[in-house]
Design a protein around this motif. Structure first.
Motif, PDB file in Angstrom:
ATOM      1  N   GLU A 162       0.846  12.580  -6.255  1.00 45.19           N
ATOM      2  CA  GLU A 162       2.101  12.160  -5.650  1.00 45.19           C
ATOM      3  C   GLU A 162       1.893  10.823  -4.951  1.00 45.19           C
ATOM      4  N   VAL A 163       2.865   9.931  -5.070  1.00 46.52           N
ATOM      5  CA  VAL A 163       2.771   8.600  -4.478  1.00 46.52           C
ATOM      6  C   VAL A 163       3.868   8.451  -3.447  1.00 46.52           C
ATOM      7  N   ARG A 164       3.475   8.088  -2.232  1.00 46.88           N
ATOM      8  CA  ARG A 164       4.447   7.913  -1.154  1.00 46.88           C
ATOM      9  C   ARG A 164       4.326   6.489  -0.613  1.00 46.88           C
ATOM     10  N   PRO A 165       5.276   5.611  -0.933  1.00 52.37           N
ATOM     11  CA  PRO A 165       5.223   4.228  -0.439  1.00 52.37           C
ATOM     12  C   PRO A 165       5.260   4.187   1.086  1.00 52.37           C
TER      13      PRO A 165
ATOM     14  N   TYR B 117       0.823  -1.209   0.000  1.00 49.25           N
ATOM     15  CA  TYR B 117       0.000   0.000   0.000  1.00 49.25           C
ATOM     16  C   TYR B 117       0.858   1.260   0.000  1.00 49.25           C
ATOM     17  N   CYS B 118       0.330   2.295  -0.642  1.00 50.79           N
ATOM     18  CA  CYS B 118       0.972   3.595  -0.728  1.00 50.79           C
ATOM     19  C   CYS B 118      -0.021   4.669  -0.306  1.00 50.79           C
ATOM     20  N   CYS B 119       0.524   5.849   0.002  1.00 50.09           N
ATOM     21  CA  CYS B 119      -0.325   7.008   0.249  1.00 50.09           C
ATOM     22  C   CYS B 119      -0.282   7.895  -0.984  1.00 50.09           C
ATOM     23  N   VAL B 120      -1.451   8.323  -1.476  1.00 45.20           N
ATOM     24  CA  VAL B 120      -1.504   9.235  -2.620  1.00 45.20           C
ATOM     25  C   VAL B 120      -2.094  10.565  -2.174  1.00 45.20           C
TER      26      VAL B 120
ATOM     27  N   GLU C 266      -0.341  -0.311  -4.430  1.00 48.92           N
ATOM     28  CA  GLU C 266       0.639   0.271  -5.345  1.00 48.92           C
ATOM     29  C   GLU C 266       0.310  -0.033  -6.801  1.00 48.92           C
TER      30      GLU C 266
ATOM     31  N   THR D  99      -1.176   2.918  -8.634  1.00 48.39           N
ATOM     32  CA  THR D  99      -0.657   4.274  -8.448  1.00 48.39           C
ATOM     33  C   THR D  99       0.039   4.839  -9.684  1.00 48.39           C
TER      34      THR D  99
ATOM     35  N   TRP E 112      -2.656   6.324 -11.884  1.00 42.11           N
ATOM     36  CA  TRP E 112      -3.250   7.491 -11.229  1.00 42.11           C
ATOM     37  C   TRP E 112      -2.285   8.679 -11.248  1.00 42.11           C
ATOM     38  N   ALA E 113      -1.019   8.412 -10.996  1.00 48.06           N
ATOM     39  CA  ALA E 113      -0.041   9.495 -10.991  1.00 48.06           C
ATOM     40  C   ALA E 113       0.066  10.140 -12.369  1.00 48.06           C
TER      41      ALA E 113
END
Length: 290
Positions: free
Chosen positions: A250-253, A166-169, A237, A240, A243-244
């Motif tokens: 922005e994608v933050r793992p 999972y990542c934070c977008v 992930e 992402t 989507w990016a």
């Protein structure tokens, strides 16, 4: 001796909750269902249903009879199905699979193209996954396969087909040049996907959503919402990159292994037919290789 078809009619009315729905399921007329119920009532010597409002509900005797014989039609169908040989090259079968909206995006292209190549006359019936109902659907034979990160209830065969990190977008520029810590990310208002859709596992690892969060029934609207607001979202992930590129996110793992979750394929322990056995084995192998 009671005809198995009468038991089939009786069981369908109990399970569907009405004569109309039972007739549709059995592909017969309502009068035929009613006649079957009357024949079974005479054979048993007991009233099996009683009127309630505009419908009917089983009596105590009806419920007792269902507990004892209601499973016979499915058991007979399963036994016969297991004796028959399923040939994917020639058979015309519809397989029913439950997927989340994200699962439909990720897995369906592989499944549809693969099935068309190996079983060209078979069809897929895709339904939205409801984790509260899917286990029962698999056990009853209404579903052949369900895919979810969440464990489902029931006597099921469960296989891990992949692991999702999972990542934070967030929208581009949301945090400027700095890299926010996980503690900050989880404290922000976020987009939350409801648990019954199969995404509860990730949410269970996070603190409860704070005020200002948005709750959805699926993933499709997340990138548009995040791109237009200061909300963040925690997503697999696998989606992402697209989507990016499309939404400028922005994608933050999330580097902790805690945020890597299994994606599981669920099927009945006792499949209802040789076709289901073949499809489940083929689908699991195909999804693992994708």
């Amino acid at each position: 001796m009671v005809d198995l078809n009468l038991i089939r009619v009786f069981a369908a009315v109990i399970e569907e909750g009405s004569v109309t729905a039972a007739a549709e399921r059995l592909k017969t007329s309502q009068p035929s269902v009613t006649q079957g119920l009357n024949r079974l009532r005479r054979a048993s010597g007991s009233d099996l249903f009683q009127r309630e409002g505009r419908g009917i509900v089983p009596t105590r005797a009806g419920l007792q009879l269902y507990e004892e014989i209601g499973g016979l039609p499915k058991a007979a169908d399963a036994a016969i199905g297991r004796l028959s040989r399923f040939d994917p090259a020639t058979s015309r079968t519809t397989f029913r699979i439950a997927l989340t909206d994200l699962g439909q995006t990720v897995f369906l292209p592989t499944l549809v193209s693969g099935l068309a190549a190996i079983a060209p006359y078979c069809s897929l019936d895709v339904v939205n996954l409801d984790t509260e109902m899917a286990g029962e659907g698999l056990v009853s034979g209404h579903l052949d396969l369900a895919v979810s990160s969440t464990l489902l209830g029931g006597a099921l065969r469960t296989s891990v087909i992949r692991w999702d990190r999972y990542c934070c977008v967030a929208k581009r520029g949301r945090f400027g040049d700095r890299t926010p810590a996980l503690e900050e990310l989880v404290s922000l208002p976020r987009v939350v996907v409801r648990g019954t859709t199969g995404h509860a596992l990730m949410q269970s690892l996070l603190p409860p959503p704070v005020a200002g969060s948005v709750h959805l029934s699926g993933f499709a609207a997340i990138p548009g919402i995040v791109a237009a607001s200061n909300l963040v979202a925690f997503v697999p992930e696998v989606v992402t990159a697209e989507w990016a590129a499309r939404w400028g996110l922005e994608v933050r793992p999330l580097r902790s292994e805690e945020f890597t979750t299994p994606v599981r394929a669920h099927a009945a322990l006792d499949p209802s037919s040789s076709a289901t056995v073949w499809f489940v084995d083929w689908a699991i192998e195909t999804l693992r290789a994708a």
